[in-house]
Design a protein around this motif. Structure first.
Motif, short mmCIF file in Angstrom:
data_model
loop_
_atom_site.label_atom_id
_atom_site.label_comp_id
_atom_site.label_asym_id
_atom_site.label_seq_id
_atom_site.Cartn_x
_atom_site.Cartn_y
_atom_site.Cartn_z
N UNK A 229 -26.47 -7.66 41.80
CA UNK A 229 -27.91 -7.67 42.06
C UNK A 229 -28.18 -8.45 43.34
N UNK A 230 -27.45 -8.12 44.39
CA UNK A 230 -27.63 -8.81 45.67
C UNK A 230 -28.89 -8.31 46.36
N UNK A 231 -29.32 -9.05 47.40
CA UNK A 231 -30.55 -8.72 48.10
C UNK A 231 -30.49 -7.35 48.77
N UNK A 232 -29.29 -6.94 49.21
CA UNK A 232 -29.17 -5.63 49.83
C UNK A 232 -29.45 -4.50 48.87
N UNK A 233 -29.33 -4.76 47.56
CA UNK A 233 -29.55 -3.73 46.55
C UNK A 233 -30.96 -3.72 45.99
N UNK A 234 -31.75 -4.77 46.23
CA UNK A 234 -33.10 -4.78 45.65
C UNK A 234 -34.18 -5.22 46.64
N UNK A 235 -33.98 -6.35 47.35
CA UNK A 235 -35.01 -6.79 48.29
C UNK A 235 -35.11 -5.84 49.48
N UNK A 236 -33.95 -5.38 49.98
CA UNK A 236 -33.96 -4.49 51.15
C UNK A 236 -34.68 -3.17 50.87
N UNK A 237 -34.37 -2.46 49.78
CA UNK A 237 -35.12 -1.22 49.52
C UNK A 237 -36.60 -1.45 49.24
N UNK A 238 -36.96 -2.62 48.75
CA UNK A 238 -38.38 -2.92 48.55
C UNK A 238 -39.09 -3.07 49.89
N UNK A 239 -38.42 -3.70 50.86
CA UNK A 239 -38.97 -3.77 52.22
C UNK A 239 -39.17 -2.36 52.77
N UNK A 240 -38.17 -1.50 52.59
CA UNK A 240 -38.29 -0.12 53.08
C UNK A 240 -39.50 0.58 52.46
N UNK A 241 -39.72 0.38 51.17
CA UNK A 241 -40.85 1.02 50.50
C UNK A 241 -42.19 0.52 51.06
#
Length: 567
Positions: A529-541
């Motif tokens: 559950x690293x940031x690349x798997x959750x925070x990054x796609x949220x930024x994209x959204x």
């Protein structure tokens, strides 16, 4: 022969007239005058007593209520004029206990409409000898109608102002809320009071009949809705305990969006007292993790000691005073500065900090605002938590975001300086022109360093941990951060504080977007559950939705693998 001056002598048998008070003694004359004045004062006092008993009691009650009525507040509007907070007229219920004929009957009838009034406290109020008491502030129109139809003597209503937030919880931590007397006690509501509204109210220049000019805020309601909506989805998707989102204009410092979940509805401000409703964006202090490698790298590049072409040996862990610094996904080889950034090497970042030295690091972090409370209109601004001893080991851990605690807003504001040519601009929650911002700006890194950081941000989204933040046409750049949280004084591997610090469009940055997800869980089918798997796609959204709103034109003429700057 006698000679008379003045009146003739009285005739025989005629009685001589004397003045009412003809004493020749001065003390008697003074006593007489005192008696006359005393009688006059007694007559005046008696008349006042009579008038007091004969004055209409409801009029007195209404005057008393009028003194307690909530004063008016100006509307709060977003940068496009959309109403965020406004006053509405509402009724409040009061009683004149001296005019209550039957206390038990009054309580029975009132509680048939409002059961909450059937209390010993209400009974004590109505049985007292008071001239006026509030029974319930801010009742509904239906309650007012039903109580009015009861026809109870000694029960009345006063119209007053109530604060209403049309968006409910959408911008709760930004706007704040008011108390029962319509006084701002949090957020921008409190700021408005501190700017002179409270004084206007005290002197009667903000009463319910007067209209006040709306107060514009920097917030863009459209952007705010998107940020909150995507954070809500992310918390549900990753089973997180909290989340933060910030959108900041890099050239003016204006906060266009700021959300902290869980939040609350300012129409019910009591919810704000719950511990988990803290405004984490500006009042929460956290170890931000690897997003701090952005500042560590900028610090190194802004000196004459390190260039972007330099390399550092990250082939083996660092051991310092019994502590070991390792890489999460180590490459076990010598890494260039860009590789240290995109592979998020703790070892390489620590060695870069060593090259700068403790005094240089302290000076740089102070220069970019990481050691002081941020200026700004929002009252809820926390101070950073600095290490008690800033030594070599602490300096090395700060290089990758451990050992120092700051707010997410600190992080976004400092990142804007790395993106806009090197100018640190304090955040603003009210509109601010670019000229005004330039007057407040402080050059903290060189334009060359800013160019290099934009290059590294973009490189990370093309080849590093930020690939899931990509939005076609909008050229996103950024840095991930996955920080282990401290529980009972120790870092815990399964509780993470994840973040993604980004800017777009990266060839000419206009906005910084920071997303934080607190304690996310791995999605089904994922082992991590690293940031690349959750925070990054949220930024994209978020960027995918707000970029068109903000007038950012997409570009598809650039090679997706092209780097902005070549070194």
């Amino acid at each position: 022969m006698r000679v008379h001056d003045g009146d003739p002598a009285p005739k025989k048998g005629q009685r001589e007239e004397k003045p009412l008070f003809a004493s020749s003694n001065p003390r008697d004359r003074i006593l007489f005058t005192m008696v006359v004045f005393a009688l006059a004062y007694v007559l005046i006092a008696g008349r006042l007593v009579v008038l007091g008993f004969t004055t209409d009691a409801p009029t007195i009650a209404r005057l008393t209520a009028a003194d307690s009525v909530s004063a008016a507040r100006p509307d709060l509007v977003d940068r496009n004029g959309e109403i965020l907070a406004t006053d509405i007229r509402t009724a409040s219920l009061y009683a004149e206990p001296r005019r209550i004929l039957d206390v038990d009957e009054a309580i029975e009838l009132l509680s048939s409409v409002m059961p909450s009034l059937n209390t010993p406290q209400t009974r004590n109020y109505l049985a007292s000898d008071a001239g006026f008491v509030w029974l319930k502030r801010e009742i509904t129109p239906d309650q007012k109608r039903r109580i009015h139809n009861l026809g109870l003597p000694g029960i009345g209503f006063v119209d007053e102002n109530r604060r209403f937030y049309p968006g409910g919880p959408t911008a709760s931590h930004f706007l704040g809320h008011v108390n029962i007397d319509n006084e701002g006690i949090a957020g921008m509501e409190k700021f408005v009071d501190g700017e002179g509204l409270a004084d206007l109210q005290a002197f009667g220049f903000a009463n319910k009949e007067r209209s006040l000019e709306p107060v514009p805020l920097s917030l863009d309601l459209r952007v705010q809705h998107v940020v909150r909506d995507e954070l809500t989805k992310a918390m549900d998707r990753y089973k997180a305990v909290a989340a933060v989102g910030i959108v900041l204009d890099v050239h003016t410092g204006e906060v266009l969006g700021m959300s902290s979940l869980p939040d609350y509805d300012p129409n019910d401000p009591a919810l704000a007292l719950q511990p988990d409703r803290l405004n984490r964006a500006t009042a929460g202090v956290f170890e931000m993790g690897s997003v701090f490698k952005s500042f560590n790298t900028a610090m190194a590049l802004d000196t004459d000691r390190i260039s972007i072409d330099d390399s550092f040996d990250a082939s083996k862990p660092l051991r310092v005073r019994g502590n070991t610094i390792t890489d999460f996904h180590g490459k076990h080889r010598v890494l260039t500065v860009p590789e240290i950034f995109i592979y998020s090497s703790n070892i390489g970042s620590a060695k870069m900090a060593q090259a700068v030295g403790v005094p240089g690091q302290k000076a740089f972090f102070s220069k970019i605002g990481m050691t002081d409370k941020l200026p700004g209109q929002l009252p809820e601004m926390a101070r950073p938590m600095l290490p008690p001893k800033w030594d070599e080991l602490t300096s090395m851990t700060i290089a990758f975001g451990h050992g120092i605690g700051v707010t997410p807003m600190h992080t976004a504001v400092a990142a804007a300086a790395l993106m806009n040519g090197g100018k640190l601009i304090p955040p603003s929650f009210v509109p601010r022109s670019r000229e005004e911002a330039d007057g407040l700006a402080k050059q903290v890194v060189s334009p060359k360093t800013s160019d290099q950081m934009r290059y590294l941000f973009r490189l990370n989204c093309e080849r590093g941990s930020g690939r899931r933040a990509e939005v076609p046409g909008y050229r996103v750049g950024g840095k991930t951060g996955t920080a282990e949280k401290i529980v009972n004084g120790r870092y815990v591997g399964n509780k993470r504080f994840n973040s993604f610090l980004s800017a777009f469009p990266i060839d000419d940055p206009q906005y910084v977007v920071l997303i934080v997800i607190d304690e996310p869980k791995p999605e089904e089918g994922q082992y991590s559950a690293t940031a690349g798997l959750n925070a990054a796609p949220t930024v994209a959204a978020v960027i995918r939705r707000i970029a068109p709103m903000l007038g950012v034109t997409p570009r598809f003429d650039m090679d997706s693998n092209a780097l902005l700057v070549s070194y």
